[in-house]
Design a protein around this motif. Structure first.
Motif, PDB file in Angstrom:
ATOM      1  N   UNK A   1       0.719  -1.298  -0.059  1.00 53.70           N
ATOM      2  CA  UNK A   1      -0.087   0.011   0.086  1.00 53.70           C
ATOM      3  C   UNK A   1       0.749   1.396   0.023  1.00 53.70           C
ATOM      4  N   UNK A   2       2.127   1.205  -0.157  1.00 52.75           N
ATOM      5  CA  UNK A   2       3.011   2.498  -0.274  1.00 52.75           C
ATOM      6  C   UNK A   2       3.857   2.130  -1.334  1.00 52.75           C
ATOM      7  N   UNK A   3       3.570   2.531  -2.469  1.00 54.94           N
ATOM      8  CA  UNK A   3       4.485   2.443  -4.029  1.00 54.94           C
ATOM      9  C   UNK A   3       5.316   3.485  -3.924  1.00 54.94           C
ATOM     10  N   UNK A   4       6.620   2.985  -4.487  1.00 53.86           N
ATOM     11  CA  UNK A   4       7.532   4.019  -4.391  1.00 53.86           C
ATOM     12  C   UNK A   4       7.918   4.204  -6.094  1.00 53.86           C
ATOM     13  N   UNK A   5       7.687   5.291  -6.366  1.00 56.00           N
ATOM     14  CA  UNK A   5       7.779   5.470  -7.992  1.00 56.00           C
ATOM     15  C   UNK A   5       9.273   5.547  -8.531  1.00 56.00           C
ATOM     16  N   UNK A   6       9.743   5.209  -9.707  1.00 54.35           N
ATOM     17  CA  UNK A   6      10.949   5.470 -10.272  1.00 54.35           C
ATOM     18  C   UNK A   6      11.827   4.185  -9.926  1.00 54.35           C
ATOM     19  N   UNK A   7      11.414   3.058  -9.549  1.00 50.35           N
ATOM     20  CA  UNK A   7      12.344   2.084  -9.196  1.00 50.35           C
ATOM     21  C   UNK A   7      12.747   1.308 -10.573  1.00 50.35           C
ATOM     22  N   UNK A   8      13.928   1.019 -10.684  1.00 50.55           N
ATOM     23  CA  UNK A   8      14.387   0.440 -11.755  1.00 50.55           C
ATOM     24  C   UNK A   8      15.897  -0.258 -11.634  1.00 50.55           C
ATOM     25  N   UNK A   9      16.420  -1.002 -12.588  1.00 54.10           N
ATOM     26  CA  UNK A   9      17.763  -1.494 -12.277  1.00 54.10           C
ATOM     27  C   UNK A   9      18.580  -0.373 -11.750  1.00 54.10           C
ATOM     28  N   UNK A  10      19.431  -0.548 -10.797  1.00 54.75           N
ATOM     29  CA  UNK A  10      20.343   0.640 -10.376  1.00 54.75           C
ATOM     30  C   UNK A  10      21.261   0.881 -11.346  1.00 54.75           C
ATOM     31  N   UNK A  11      21.545  -0.201 -12.246  1.00 50.63           N
ATOM     32  CA  UNK A  11      22.704   0.534 -13.091  1.00 50.63           C
ATOM     33  C   UNK A  11      22.232   1.387 -13.975  1.00 50.63           C
ATOM     34  N   UNK A  12      20.839   1.517 -14.126  1.00 54.14           N
ATOM     35  CA  UNK A  12      20.355   2.544 -15.038  1.00 54.14           C
ATOM     36  C   UNK A  12      19.738   3.933 -14.500  1.00 54.14           C
ATOM     37  N   UNK A  13      19.923   4.037 -13.350  1.00 56.51           N
ATOM     38  CA  UNK A  13      19.384   5.159 -12.560  1.00 56.51           C
ATOM     39  C   UNK A  13      20.752   6.129 -12.019  1.00 56.51           C
ATOM     40  N   UNK A  14      20.557   7.097 -12.283  1.00 59.24           N
ATOM     41  CA  UNK A  14      21.860   8.186 -12.185  1.00 59.24           C
ATOM     42  C   UNK A  14      22.066   8.341 -10.561  1.00 59.24           C
ATOM     43  N   UNK A  15      23.317   8.406 -10.276  1.00 58.86           N
ATOM     44  CA  UNK A  15      23.761   8.313  -8.897  1.00 58.86           C
ATOM     45  C   UNK A  15      22.827   9.164  -8.055  1.00 58.86           C
ATOM     46  N   UNK A  16      22.475  10.595  -8.238  1.00 56.38           N
ATOM     47  CA  UNK A  16      21.517  11.132  -7.093  1.00 56.38           C
ATOM     48  C   UNK A  16      20.431  10.673  -6.974  1.00 56.38           C
ATOM     49  N   UNK A  17      19.755  10.138  -8.034  1.00 59.04           N
ATOM     50  CA  UNK A  17      18.390   9.657  -8.178  1.00 59.04           C
ATOM     51  C   UNK A  17      18.491   8.132  -7.075  1.00 59.04           C
ATOM     52  N   UNK A  18      19.729   7.436  -7.392  1.00 55.18           N
ATOM     53  CA  UNK A  18      19.981   6.207  -6.628  1.00 55.18           C
ATOM     54  C   UNK A  18      19.930   6.651  -4.845  1.00 55.18           C
ATOM     55  N   UNK A  19      20.728   7.599  -4.812  1.00 59.06           N
ATOM     56  CA  UNK A  19      20.612   7.889  -3.362  1.00 59.06           C
ATOM     57  C   UNK A  19      19.378   8.403  -2.678  1.00 59.06           C
ATOM     58  N   UNK A  20      18.456   9.326  -3.339  1.00 60.40           N
ATOM     59  CA  UNK A  20      17.265   9.687  -3.115  1.00 60.40           C
ATOM     60  C   UNK A  20      16.186   8.309  -3.047  1.00 60.40           C
ATOM     61  N   UNK A  21      16.351   7.439  -4.050  1.00 57.64           N
ATOM     62  CA  UNK A  21      15.266   6.262  -3.920  1.00 57.64           C
ATOM     63  C   UNK A  21      15.959   5.542  -2.814  1.00 57.64           C
ATOM     64  N   UNK A  22      17.251   5.017  -2.608  1.00 50.83           N
ATOM     65  CA  UNK A  22      17.531   4.215  -1.465  1.00 50.83           C
ATOM     66  C   UNK A  22      16.969   4.821  -0.044  1.00 50.83           C
ATOM     67  N   UNK A  23      17.126   6.071   0.227  1.00 48.28           N
ATOM     68  CA  UNK A  23      16.605   6.748   1.302  1.00 48.28           C
ATOM     69  C   UNK A  23      15.032   6.598   1.539  1.00 48.28           C
ATOM     70  N   UNK A  24      14.416   6.635   0.168  1.00 44.24           N
ATOM     71  CA  UNK A  24      12.904   6.253   0.317  1.00 44.24           C
ATOM     72  C   UNK A  24      12.435   4.998   0.732  1.00 44.24           C
ATOM     73  N   UNK A  25      13.308   4.036   0.168  1.00 41.25           N
ATOM     74  CA  UNK A  25      13.091   2.541   0.313  1.00 41.25           C
ATOM     75  C   UNK A  25      13.344   2.090   1.464  1.00 41.25           C
ATOM     76  N   UNK A  26      14.433   2.650   2.220  1.00 36.53           N
ATOM     77  CA  UNK A  26      14.775   2.381   3.814  1.00 36.53           C
ATOM     78  C   UNK A  26      13.670   3.020   4.497  1.00 36.53           C
ATOM     79  N   UNK A  27      13.032   3.985   4.144  1.00 35.54           N
ATOM     80  CA  UNK A  27      12.113   4.569   5.034  1.00 35.54           C
ATOM     81  C   UNK A  27      10.790   4.037   4.999  1.00 35.54           C
ATOM     82  N   UNK A  28      10.434   3.543   3.903  1.00 35.21           N
ATOM     83  CA  UNK A  28       8.846   3.245   3.579  1.00 35.21           C
ATOM     84  C   UNK A  28       8.712   1.610   3.405  1.00 35.21           C
ATOM     85  N   UNK A  29       9.732   0.786   3.231  1.00 35.70           N
ATOM     86  CA  UNK A  29       9.871  -0.556   3.061  1.00 35.70           C
ATOM     87  C   UNK A  29       9.323  -1.303   4.404  1.00 35.70           C
TER      88      UNK A  29
END
Length: 216
Positions: free
Chosen positions: A47-75
């Motif tokens: 019930x808590x979707x995170x937008x923009x998840x993709x293969x880490x190799x295809x995600x720019x570094x700054x976006x990876x950092x942001x997504x990693x923070x979201x994942x750790x906070x919301x998973x």
């Protein structure tokens, strides 16, 4: 390769047949000359979707950092596990990668009902599992795991660079770039290098310069 957002289709299908906690697991650092192989396991909240998840190799570094923070906070749960260079040399990289994935899954709380794995099956894992080819591109939970593992390992390599800047770890993260190979030819292997990884290009560089590989 074009970045395509991973979906929750597989996770949702498993949920419909009774699997409540679906984990994704992935590893990074398999092909590096130095540093650990790192795996992450993630159970996303349905019930808590995170937008923009993709293969880490295809995600720019700054976006990876942001997504990693979201994942750790919301998973619902996440965990990271490492297998270091000495154990990689002892076990061989394929076994070490699988072991790091097993440790990550076993560190999750709650434990998953089923595990989605990028490409491989994990031996000695007492949890139902399903191997999915290109899983880090297709399944949101595996993509989330790949991002968490990549960011964790990049931070580790940056810390190693602070300890010993001769090899350029912060720039190449331990991969066999020309800069890294030149540094190994000049300074030898450090305690963070995998002695079992001896690329031909490194030997070519050393032989052509009249030197021999050494440990430091």
């Amino acid at each position: 390769m074009r970045r395509v957002e991973a979906t929750r289709d597989v996770e949702a299908a498993l949920g419909r047949i009774g699997f409540v906690h679906v984990a994704g697991v992935d590893e990074v650092g398999r092909g590096c000359l130095a540093g650990p192989v790192v795996s992450a396991a993630v159970i996303l909240r349905p019930d808590s979707p995170i937008r923009g998840l993709a293969d880490s190799k295809l995600v720019p570094p700054a976006e990876r950092e942001r997504l990693a923070g979201l994942i750790r906070a919301e998973a619902l749960a996440w965990a990271v596990a490492e297998v270091g260079p000495a154990d990689i040399d002892r076990m061989a990289i394929h076994r070490a990668s699988l072991e790091s994935m097993r440790r990550a899954v076993m560190s999750l709380a709650p434990q998953p009902d089923v595990v989605l794995v990028d490409a491989f099956r994990i031996p000695s894992l007492l949890v139902a599992q399903r191997a999915i080819i290109h899983g880090d591109r297709l399944c949101a939970s595996i993509a989330a795991a790949s991002i968490v593992a990549k960011v964790h390992r990049d931070h580790l390599m940056a810390a190693l660079h602070e300890q010993d800047g001769r090899y350029g770890y912060a720039r190449h993260k331990g991969y066999a770039t020309p800069e890294h190979l030149a540094a190994v030819a000049r300074f030898g292997y450090s305690t963070h290098h995998r002695r079992s990884f001896r690329p031909a290009s490194l030997f070519d560089k050393i032989v052509s310069s009249g030197g021999t590989p050494s440990d430091s």
